[in-house]
Enzyme design. Sequence first.
Site, PDB file in Angstrom:
ATOM      1  N   THR A 131       0.956  -1.174  -0.117  1.00  0.00           N
ATOM      2  CA  THR A 131      -0.044   0.074  -0.108  1.00  0.00           C
ATOM      3  C   THR A 131       0.758   1.148   0.038  1.00  0.00           C
ATOM      4  OG1 THR A 131      -1.457  -1.385   1.162  1.00  0.00           O
ATOM      5  CG2 THR A 131      -1.883   1.208   1.294  1.00  0.00           C
ATOM      6  N   ARG A 152      -7.641 -10.136   3.409  1.00  0.00           N
ATOM      7  CA  ARG A 152      -7.391 -10.110   5.106  1.00  0.00           C
ATOM      8  C   ARG A 152      -6.882 -11.133   5.672  1.00  0.00           C
ATOM      9  NH1 ARG A 152     -13.603 -11.154   5.540  1.00  0.00           N
ATOM     10  NH2 ARG A 152     -12.875 -12.482   3.550  1.00  0.00           N
ATOM     11  N   GLU A 153      -5.953 -10.464   6.991  1.00  0.00           N
ATOM     12  CA  GLU A 153      -5.301 -11.566   7.689  1.00  0.00           C
ATOM     13  C   GLU A 153      -6.243 -12.677   8.207  1.00  0.00           C
ATOM     14  OE1 GLU A 153      -1.764  -8.680   8.644  1.00  0.00           O
ATOM     15  OE2 GLU A 153      -2.433 -10.285  10.219  1.00  0.00           O
ATOM     16  N   HIS A 204     -19.780  -5.138  13.121  1.00  0.00           N
ATOM     17  CA  HIS A 204     -19.744  -6.001  14.382  1.00  0.00           C
ATOM     18  C   HIS A 204     -18.839  -4.892  15.457  1.00  0.00           C
ATOM     19  CE1 HIS A 204     -20.733  -9.425  12.208  1.00  0.00           C
ATOM     20  NE2 HIS A 204     -19.813  -9.105  11.392  1.00  0.00           N
ATOM     21  N   CYS A 224      -2.811  -2.744   8.894  1.00  0.00           N
ATOM     22  CA  CYS A 224      -3.266  -1.935   7.604  1.00  0.00           C
ATOM     23  C   CYS A 224      -4.243  -0.659   7.891  1.00  0.00           C
ATOM     24  CB  CYS A 224      -3.920  -2.979   6.668  1.00  0.00           C
ATOM     25  SG  CYS A 224      -2.866  -3.962   5.829  1.00  0.00           S
TER      26      CYS A 224
HETATM   27  C1  UDX Z   1       2.681  -5.178   3.738  1.00  0.00           C
HETATM   28  C2  UDX Z   1       2.871  -3.692   3.724  1.00  0.00           C
HETATM   29  O1  UDX Z   1       3.427  -3.268   4.872  1.00  0.00           O
HETATM   30  C3  UDX Z   1       1.603  -2.954   3.811  1.00  0.00           C
HETATM   31  O2  UDX Z   1       1.433  -1.840   3.320  1.00  0.00           O
HETATM   32  C4  UDX Z   1       0.792  -3.493   2.641  1.00  0.00           C
HETATM   33  O3  UDX Z   1      -0.461  -3.071   2.904  1.00  0.00           O
HETATM   34  C5  UDX Z   1       0.718  -4.741   2.667  1.00  0.00           C
HETATM   35  O4  UDX Z   1       1.918  -5.472   2.350  1.00  0.00           O
HETATM   36  P1  UDX Z   1       2.924  -7.050   5.155  1.00  0.00           P
HETATM   37  O5  UDX Z   1       2.946  -7.962   4.159  1.00  0.00           O
HETATM   38  O6  UDX Z   1       1.943  -7.270   6.516  1.00  0.00           O
HETATM   39  O7  UDX Z   1       2.452  -5.850   4.745  1.00  0.00           O
HETATM   40  O8  UDX Z   1       4.494  -6.548   5.783  1.00  0.00           O
HETATM   41  P2  UDX Z   1       5.379  -7.380   6.526  1.00  0.00           P
HETATM   42  O9  UDX Z   1       4.770  -8.466   7.008  1.00  0.00           O
HETATM   43  O10 UDX Z   1       6.143  -6.313   7.383  1.00  0.00           O
HETATM   44  O11 UDX Z   1       6.612  -7.957   5.466  1.00  0.00           O
HETATM   45  C6  UDX Z   1       7.321  -7.171   4.711  1.00  0.00           C
HETATM   46  C7  UDX Z   1       8.430  -8.065   4.195  1.00  0.00           C
HETATM   47  O12 UDX Z   1       9.270  -7.518   3.397  1.00  0.00           O
HETATM   48  C8  UDX Z   1       9.442  -8.549   5.302  1.00  0.00           C
HETATM   49  O13 UDX Z   1       9.333 -10.117   5.383  1.00  0.00           O
HETATM   50  C9  UDX Z   1      10.727  -7.929   5.119  1.00  0.00           C
HETATM   51  O14 UDX Z   1      11.770  -8.932   5.609  1.00  0.00           O
HETATM   52  C10 UDX Z   1      10.761  -7.703   3.702  1.00  0.00           C
HETATM   53  N1  UDX Z   1      11.637  -6.589   3.053  1.00  0.00           N
HETATM   54  C11 UDX Z   1      11.671  -5.502   3.890  1.00  0.00           C
HETATM   55  C12 UDX Z   1      12.478  -6.924   2.189  1.00  0.00           C
HETATM   56  O15 UDX Z   1      12.480  -7.874   1.588  1.00  0.00           O
HETATM   57  N2  UDX Z   1      13.131  -5.988   1.747  1.00  0.00           N
HETATM   58  C13 UDX Z   1      13.336  -4.737   2.233  1.00  0.00           C
HETATM   59  O16 UDX Z   1      14.041  -3.887   1.688  1.00  0.00           O
HETATM   60  C14 UDX Z   1      12.321  -4.567   3.209  1.00  0.00           C
HETATM   61  C1  UDX Z   2      -7.912  -5.140   5.935  1.00  0.00           C
HETATM   62  C2  UDX Z   2      -8.864  -5.241   4.858  1.00  0.00           C
HETATM   63  O1  UDX Z   2     -10.051  -5.899   5.275  1.00  0.00           O
HETATM   64  C3  UDX Z   2      -8.113  -5.798   3.741  1.00  0.00           C
HETATM   65  O2  UDX Z   2      -9.138  -5.820   2.605  1.00  0.00           O
HETATM   66  C4  UDX Z   2      -6.813  -5.240   3.587  1.00  0.00           C
HETATM   67  O3  UDX Z   2      -6.216  -5.921   2.324  1.00  0.00           O
HETATM   68  C5  UDX Z   2      -5.886  -5.105   4.723  1.00  0.00           C
HETATM   69  O4  UDX Z   2      -6.752  -4.315   5.669  1.00  0.00           O
HETATM   70  P1  UDX Z   2      -7.150  -6.859   7.837  1.00  0.00           P
HETATM   71  O5  UDX Z   2      -6.246  -5.814   8.728  1.00  0.00           O
HETATM   72  O6  UDX Z   2      -6.152  -8.172   7.873  1.00  0.00           O
HETATM   73  O7  UDX Z   2      -7.547  -6.484   6.619  1.00  0.00           O
HETATM   74  O8  UDX Z   2      -8.460  -7.094   8.937  1.00  0.00           O
HETATM   75  P2  UDX Z   2      -9.779  -7.004   8.814  1.00  0.00           P
HETATM   76  O9  UDX Z   2     -10.782  -8.159   8.640  1.00  0.00           O
HETATM   77  O10 UDX Z   2     -10.206  -5.892   7.797  1.00  0.00           O
HETATM   78  O11 UDX Z   2      -9.959  -6.200  10.658  1.00  0.00           O
HETATM   79  C6  UDX Z   2      -9.387  -5.283  10.743  1.00  0.00           C
HETATM   80  C7  UDX Z   2      -9.750  -4.847  12.369  1.00  0.00           C
HETATM   81  O12 UDX Z   2     -11.122  -4.385  12.415  1.00  0.00           O
HETATM   82  C8  UDX Z   2      -9.708  -6.096  13.380  1.00  0.00           C
HETATM   83  O13 UDX Z   2      -9.236  -5.460  14.338  1.00  0.00           O
HETATM   84  C9  UDX Z   2     -11.042  -6.452  13.442  1.00  0.00           C
HETATM   85  O14 UDX Z   2     -11.264  -7.083  14.583  1.00  0.00           O
HETATM   86  C10 UDX Z   2     -11.686  -4.861  13.261  1.00  0.00           C
HETATM   87  N1  UDX Z   2     -13.362  -5.328  12.907  1.00  0.00           N
HETATM   88  C11 UDX Z   2     -13.727  -5.959  11.707  1.00  0.00           C
HETATM   89  C12 UDX Z   2     -14.186  -4.899  13.721  1.00  0.00           C
HETATM   90  O15 UDX Z   2     -13.902  -4.455  14.759  1.00  0.00           O
HETATM   91  N2  UDX Z   2     -15.504  -5.051  13.402  1.00  0.00           N
HETATM   92  C13 UDX Z   2     -16.059  -5.403  12.111  1.00  0.00           C
HETATM   93  O16 UDX Z   2     -17.121  -5.603  11.844  1.00  0.00           O
HETATM   94  C14 UDX Z   2     -14.920  -5.980  11.253  1.00  0.00           C
END
Ligand code: UDX
Ligand code: UDX
Length: 434
Positions: free
Chosen positions: A122, A155-156, A255, A264
């Site tokens: 992102t 979503r995770e 919810h 995120c």
């Molecule tokens: C990432 C972004 O943070 C987020 O903005 C986007 O929405 C989703 O993708 P996430 O996959 O959760 O989120 O990131 P993270 O779990 O921190 O993984 C990033 C990976 O990139 C790590 O494994 C890190 O070691 C790697 N990395 C980081 C590289 O390989 N090269 C770099 O220069 C920096």
């Molecule tokens: C989010 C977006 O859903 C996904 O599309 C994007 O790619 C990454 O960010 P994620 O962060 O994995 O995904 O979780 P999500 O299921 O969206 O929940 C985010 C937070 O909101 C959590 O803390 C969850 O508990 C909370 N939540 C979600 C509520 O409190 N109420 C709801 O109804 C839904």
Amino acid sequence: MKNITIIGTGYVGLVTGVGLSEFGNKVICADIDNDKILKLKAGEIPIYEPGLDEIIKRNVQNNRLLFTSDISSSIKNSEVIIIAVGTPQSDSGEADMQYVYSVVNEIKENLNGYKVICTKSTVPIGTGKKITNILKNNFKENSDFNYVSNPEFLREGSAVKDFLWPDRIIIGTSSLIAYEVMCDVYRPLYINKSPINHTSVETAEMIKYASNSFLALKISYINEIANLCELVGADVHDVASEMGKDGRISGKFLHPGPGFGGSCFPKDLESLSFISDEHGVQMDTLTAAITANRKQKKQMCNKLEKLVTTGIKDKVIAVLGLSFKANTDDIRESSSIDMINFILSMGGNVRAYDPIANKSMSRLFSNISYFKNVYEAIKKADALVVMTEWNEFIDIDLNKVYELMDKKFIFDMRNILDKNDERLGKFNYFGLGN
Ligand code: UDX
Ligand code: UDX
């Protein structure tokens, strides 16, 4: 089918890499963290995602999925380079782009023929233009490379399902060639008529932020409605389900809870708010969602203090659920962190249990006790708070809970216990919004 390198093997990068290999592409998942890569090569998956291990095994066996920390060779050997490194939040709220630009430099040094450079992380709106201009210093757009913005919406906790069955795929690019290449990358979805939408780069970048921020806004809204329901004698459960019957509203993401967390929503809201300020567009809705969420996390702590009439000092509080939501081991921005900090600051003791996130949380809090199941955690507790909506908490044996607890305070911040359950009558029970 394409030869693809994913740089950054985190939640998004790993699931994307595995998903694209499942589609028949040859994928190299690359990461600078060599320990992570060695674990993956040894079949050890660094994150918890339902269904991920089985797909990894299958595609590694079929030589469609490889792991490496040799980023430069993998770039040379691929036609499509996908950037999925972290874009964490900086102090100003702006997205920290240092990892993305260090990867762009690595790509610049290894561009040995036409490649599609695609961002999945992102990134602030306008990043695509900046990356294209950096590459254009040394290479020709359209002959040596084209740029694509391909935001991810997984979503995770349901990442594999979300990736394999997406609501839509956004391909932001000014190049028809690059668009065709990406359609080929997603061919199985293309054939199954999953909506693949071709937009401009800026529009694709905005779609990601606008979607995440709107979902977060919806949660902050229902949390505030829940707080009001408690005071006017309404039931938020019924309010949300009846609101949701209106197709313009939809029942999803209504919810109430202890405030949204994760890697995120909090950072994407801050980042979009920063971008809008930068352009002199005051987005009060974003600020409201951010403020309401911060207040919600605090409010939950205050409510616990109000509920445990005998005070929290020297009390034992069982915290059920540590991850920011169910089905993930991720504790980033989890409301449980705020709750644990609060209980400890009030001189209380925490007995914590989470089906899979105990280990992640123990890296943050070494001064609380962790347990292997619900009943051990609530032994001799004065109060229990449900923080994460894990299924296993829904049908806990309330009679057994009653026997095991000292004082009988229950605070269900996810409304997963059935408030009409007679057994709750003998507890000092508190849910949200009713
Ligand atoms: C990432 C972004 O943070 C987020 O903005 C986007 O929405 C989703 O993708 P996430 O996959 O959760 O989120 O990131 P993270 O779990 O921190 O993984 C990033 C990976 O990139 C790590 O494994 C890190 O070691 C790697 N990395 C980081 C590289 O390989 N090269 C770099 O220069 C920096
Ligand atoms: C989010 C977006 O859903 C996904 O599309 C994007 O790619 C990454 O960010 P994620 O962060 O994995 O995904 O979780 P999500 O299921 O969206 O929940 C985010 C937070 O909101 C959590 O803390 C969850 O508990 C909370 N939540 C979600 C509520 O409190 N109420 C709801 O109804 C839904």
